[in-house]
Design a protein around this motif. Structure first.
Motif, PDB file in Angstrom:
ATOM      1  N   LEU A   1     -29.784   1.942 -27.453  1.00  0.00           N
ATOM      2  CA  LEU A   1     -31.173   2.237 -27.131  1.00  0.00           C
ATOM      3  C   LEU A   1     -32.108   1.296 -27.881  1.00  0.00           C
ATOM      4  CD1 LEU A   1     -33.215   4.220 -25.763  1.00  0.00           C
ATOM      5  CD2 LEU A   1     -33.261   5.412 -27.980  1.00  0.00           C
ATOM      6  N   LEU A   2     -33.026   0.659 -27.126  1.00  0.00           N
ATOM      7  CA  LEU A   2     -34.063  -0.175 -27.733  1.00  0.00           C
ATOM      8  C   LEU A   2     -35.320   0.641 -27.986  1.00  0.00           C
ATOM      9  CD1 LEU A   2     -34.171  -3.600 -25.836  1.00  0.00           C
ATOM     10  CD2 LEU A   2     -33.642  -3.212 -28.246  1.00  0.00           C
ATOM     11  N   LEU A   3     -35.745   1.373 -26.953  1.00  0.00           N
ATOM     12  CA  LEU A   3     -36.953   2.181 -27.076  1.00  0.00           C
ATOM     13  C   LEU A   3     -37.023   3.148 -25.898  1.00  0.00           C
ATOM     14  CD1 LEU A   3     -38.885   0.788 -24.721  1.00  0.00           C
ATOM     15  CD2 LEU A   3     -39.285  -0.889 -26.514  1.00  0.00           C
ATOM     16  N   LYS A   4     -37.934   4.137 -26.025  1.00  0.00           N
ATOM     17  CA  LYS A   4     -38.111   5.093 -24.940  1.00  0.00           C
ATOM     18  C   LYS A   4     -39.568   5.536 -24.855  1.00  0.00           C
ATOM     19  CE  LYS A   4     -36.877   9.171 -27.681  1.00  0.00           C
ATOM     20  NZ  LYS A   4     -35.958  10.337 -27.774  1.00  0.00           N
ATOM     21  N   TYR A   5     -39.973   5.869 -23.648  1.00  0.00           N
ATOM     22  CA  TYR A   5     -41.303   6.405 -23.388  1.00  0.00           C
ATOM     23  C   TYR A   5     -41.146   7.830 -22.872  1.00  0.00           C
ATOM     24  CZ  TYR A   5     -45.453   7.646 -20.809  1.00  0.00           C
ATOM     25  OH  TYR A   5     -46.535   8.330 -20.329  1.00  0.00           O
ATOM     26  N   THR A   6     -41.875   8.756 -23.505  1.00  0.00           N
ATOM     27  CA  THR A   6     -41.800  10.156 -23.059  1.00  0.00           C
ATOM     28  C   THR A   6     -43.178  10.793 -23.035  1.00  0.00           C
ATOM     29  OG1 THR A   6     -41.295  10.794 -25.338  1.00  0.00           O
ATOM     30  CG2 THR A   6     -39.435  10.527 -23.840  1.00  0.00           C
ATOM     31  N   SER A   7     -44.127  10.110 -22.433  1.00  0.00           N
ATOM     32  CA  SER A   7     -45.493  10.596 -22.170  1.00  0.00           C
ATOM     33  C   SER A   7     -46.354  10.758 -23.418  1.00  0.00           C
ATOM     34  CB  SER A   7     -45.480  11.902 -21.369  1.00  0.00           C
ATOM     35  OG  SER A   7     -45.118  12.991 -22.187  1.00  0.00           O
ATOM     36  N   ALA A   8     -45.998  10.126 -24.486  1.00  0.00           N
ATOM     37  CA  ALA A   8     -46.875  10.088 -25.650  1.00  0.00           C
ATOM     38  C   ALA A   8     -47.683   8.776 -25.557  1.00  0.00           C
ATOM     39  CB  ALA A   8     -46.071  10.176 -26.933  1.00  0.00           C
ATOM     40  N   ALA A   9     -47.642   7.935 -26.546  1.00  0.00           N
ATOM     41  CA  ALA A   9     -48.367   6.669 -26.505  1.00  0.00           C
ATOM     42  C   ALA A   9     -47.801   5.772 -25.421  1.00  0.00           C
ATOM     43  CB  ALA A   9     -48.255   5.968 -27.863  1.00  0.00           C
ATOM     44  N   THR A  10     -48.687   5.067 -24.720  1.00  0.00           N
ATOM     45  CA  THR A  10     -48.229   4.208 -23.623  1.00  0.00           C
ATOM     46  C   THR A  10     -47.597   2.920 -24.128  1.00  0.00           C
ATOM     47  OG1 THR A  10     -50.432   3.245 -23.453  1.00  0.00           O
ATOM     48  CG2 THR A  10     -49.929   5.094 -22.001  1.00  0.00           C
ATOM     49  N   LEU A  11     -47.938   2.506 -25.348  1.00  0.00           N
ATOM     50  CA  LEU A  11     -47.298   1.332 -25.934  1.00  0.00           C
ATOM     51  C   LEU A  11     -46.216   1.840 -26.886  1.00  0.00           C
ATOM     52  CD1 LEU A  11     -47.227  -1.737 -26.199  1.00  0.00           C
ATOM     53  CD2 LEU A  11     -48.839  -1.525 -28.106  1.00  0.00           C
ATOM     54  N   VAL A  12     -44.999   1.484 -26.568  1.00  0.00           N
ATOM     55  CA  VAL A  12     -43.862   2.004 -27.316  1.00  0.00           C
ATOM     56  C   VAL A  12     -43.224   0.882 -28.117  1.00  0.00           C
ATOM     57  CG1 VAL A  12     -41.654   3.204 -27.155  1.00  0.00           C
ATOM     58  CG2 VAL A  12     -43.442   3.648 -25.455  1.00  0.00           C
ATOM     59  N   LYS A  13     -43.024   1.134 -29.376  1.00  0.00           N
ATOM     60  CA  LYS A  13     -42.363   0.138 -30.222  1.00  0.00           C
ATOM     61  C   LYS A  13     -40.905   0.533 -30.415  1.00  0.00           C
ATOM     62  CE  LYS A  13     -46.516  -1.406 -32.645  1.00  0.00           C
ATOM     63  NZ  LYS A  13     -46.593  -2.641 -31.825  1.00  0.00           N
ATOM     64  N   GLY A  14     -40.029  -0.481 -30.330  1.00  0.00           N
ATOM     65  CA  GLY A  14     -38.616  -0.210 -30.482  1.00  0.00           C
ATOM     66  C   GLY A  14     -38.021  -0.994 -31.630  1.00  0.00           C
ATOM     67  N   ILE A  15     -36.711  -1.111 -31.582  1.00  0.00           N
ATOM     68  CA  ILE A  15     -36.019  -1.826 -32.646  1.00  0.00           C
ATOM     69  C   ILE A  15     -36.059  -3.329 -32.403  1.00  0.00           C
ATOM     70  CG2 ILE A  15     -34.496   0.125 -33.116  1.00  0.00           C
ATOM     71  CD1 ILE A  15     -32.289  -1.413 -31.589  1.00  0.00           C
ATOM     72  N   ASN A  16     -35.798  -4.076 -33.468  1.00  0.00           N
ATOM     73  CA  ASN A  16     -35.674  -5.535 -33.393  1.00  0.00           C
ATOM     74  C   ASN A  16     -36.924  -6.235 -32.844  1.00  0.00           C
ATOM     75  OD1 ASN A  16     -33.060  -5.133 -34.311  1.00  0.00           O
ATOM     76  ND2 ASN A  16     -32.183  -5.184 -32.266  1.00  0.00           N
ATOM     77  N   GLY A  17     -38.083  -5.638 -33.036  1.00  0.00           N
ATOM     78  CA  GLY A  17     -39.336  -6.278 -32.646  1.00  0.00           C
ATOM     79  C   GLY A  17     -39.703  -6.140 -31.178  1.00  0.00           C
ATOM     80  N   PHE A  18     -38.936  -5.393 -30.408  1.00  0.00           N
ATOM     81  CA  PHE A  18     -39.251  -5.192 -28.998  1.00  0.00           C
ATOM     82  C   PHE A  18     -40.290  -4.090 -28.823  1.00  0.00           C
ATOM     83  CE2 PHE A  18     -36.429  -7.854 -26.566  1.00  0.00           C
ATOM     84  CZ  PHE A  18     -35.396  -8.135 -27.434  1.00  0.00           C
ATOM     85  N   GLU A  19     -41.069  -4.216 -27.780  1.00  0.00           N
ATOM     86  CA  GLU A  19     -41.975  -3.151 -27.399  1.00  0.00           C
ATOM     87  C   GLU A  19     -42.140  -3.150 -25.879  1.00  0.00           C
ATOM     88  OE1 GLU A  19     -45.445  -4.100 -29.794  1.00  0.00           O
ATOM     89  OE2 GLU A  19     -46.439  -4.956 -28.033  1.00  0.00           O
ATOM     90  N   ALA A  20     -42.629  -2.033 -25.359  1.00  0.00           N
ATOM     91  CA  ALA A  20     -42.838  -1.910 -23.922  1.00  0.00           C
ATOM     92  C   ALA A  20     -44.094  -1.096 -23.686  1.00  0.00           C
ATOM     93  CB  ALA A  20     -41.644  -1.241 -23.255  1.00  0.00           C
ATOM     94  N   GLU A  21     -44.778  -1.428 -22.597  1.00  0.00           N
ATOM     95  CA  GLU A  21     -46.009  -0.716 -22.262  1.00  0.00           C
ATOM     96  C   GLU A  21     -45.841   0.012 -20.941  1.00  0.00           C
ATOM     97  OE1 GLU A  21     -49.532  -3.089 -22.237  1.00  0.00           O
ATOM     98  OE2 GLU A  21     -50.848  -1.331 -22.089  1.00  0.00           O
TER      99      GLU A  21
END
Lengths: 113, 119
Positions: free
Chosen positions: B46-66
């Motif tokens: 798993l790098l990151l996940k979005y579950t209806s909290a903040a729309t910009l999600v920060k993950g491991i190893n410097g990755f993020e997703a919006e």
């Protein structure tokens, strides 16, 4: 290390044979998922169990079956194996199967000759 | 019907340049969205996940997703690629399937994007 263990790591067998793949979920996880990953089909969901009961079925062949035992470990049985069954088989687990994060094991690589 | 589309099967970037891996989803329900990474001969992490909290999600190893609901997108980015980022990346959507019975959730995996990082 995800905490999900799978055995064996590698398996080589012949067409027509039957094999059993084993998965132990993370401590506390009640839900187990099985996936098949091959070059031509990509990652395919096979089946999900939750606390010993089948919860969801994907693209699982009739020659394949699975079960989850009272101690929550799971086994995937593949029978009448064909060359096309050669693939990487992953097990994943999650806490409750409610759409939360799945944690994947390292996989079992099956080669059918 | 629910679906997830990874728009690029292969992406090549030079080390130190930004990474953009694109994912679009289709869901009638409020989905959870995930990005997983798979290094050669390894399981998915798993790098990151979005579950209806903040729309910009920060993950491991410097990755993020919006998460962009208006565009039904969940693109994965990283400001500066590292050689160790070379791997296959999967976008996943999870949603509650009322037609399959209460409490049943489905996970749909994208077809994957293979990231190559050039020295």
């Amino acid at each position: 290390d995800s905490g999900v263990t799978q055995t064996p790591k590698h398996l080589i067998t012949a067409t027509g044979q039957r094999v059993t793949l084993r998965c132990s979920p993370r401590s506390g996880d009640l839900s187990v998922y099985w996936y098949q990953q091959s070059l031509d089909q990509g990652l395919q969901f096979l089946i999900q169990y939750y606390n010993g009961e089948e919860r969801a079925k994907g693209n699982i062949l009739e020659r394949f079956s699975a079960q989850q035992f009272p101690d929550l470990h799971s086994e995937l049985n593949l029978s009448s194996l064909e060359l096309g069954d050669s693939a990487l088989y992953f097990c994943a687990s999650s806490v409750a199967g409610q759409g939360e994060t799945q944690y994947f094991g390292p996989g079992t690589r099956l080669l059918v000759l | 019907a629910q679906s997830v589309t990874q728009l690029d099967s292969h992406v090549s970037v030079s080390e130190g340049t930004p990474v953009l891996l694109r994912c679009n989803y289709s869901s009638s329900y409020s989905p959870s969205l995930f990005w997983y990474v798979q290094h050669p001969n390894k399981g998915l992490q798993l790098l990151l996940k979005y579950t209806s909290a903040a729309t910009l999600v920060k993950g491991i190893n410097g990755f993020e997703a919006e998460f962009k609901k208006s565009e039904t997108s969940f693109h994965l980015t990283k400001p500066s690629a590292h050689m160790s980022d070379a791997a296959e990346y999967f976008c996943v959507v999870s949603y509650s399937s009322t037609t399959a019975g209460s409490g049943t959730y489905k996970y749909i995996f994208g077809t994957g994007t293979r990231l190559k990082v050039l020295a």
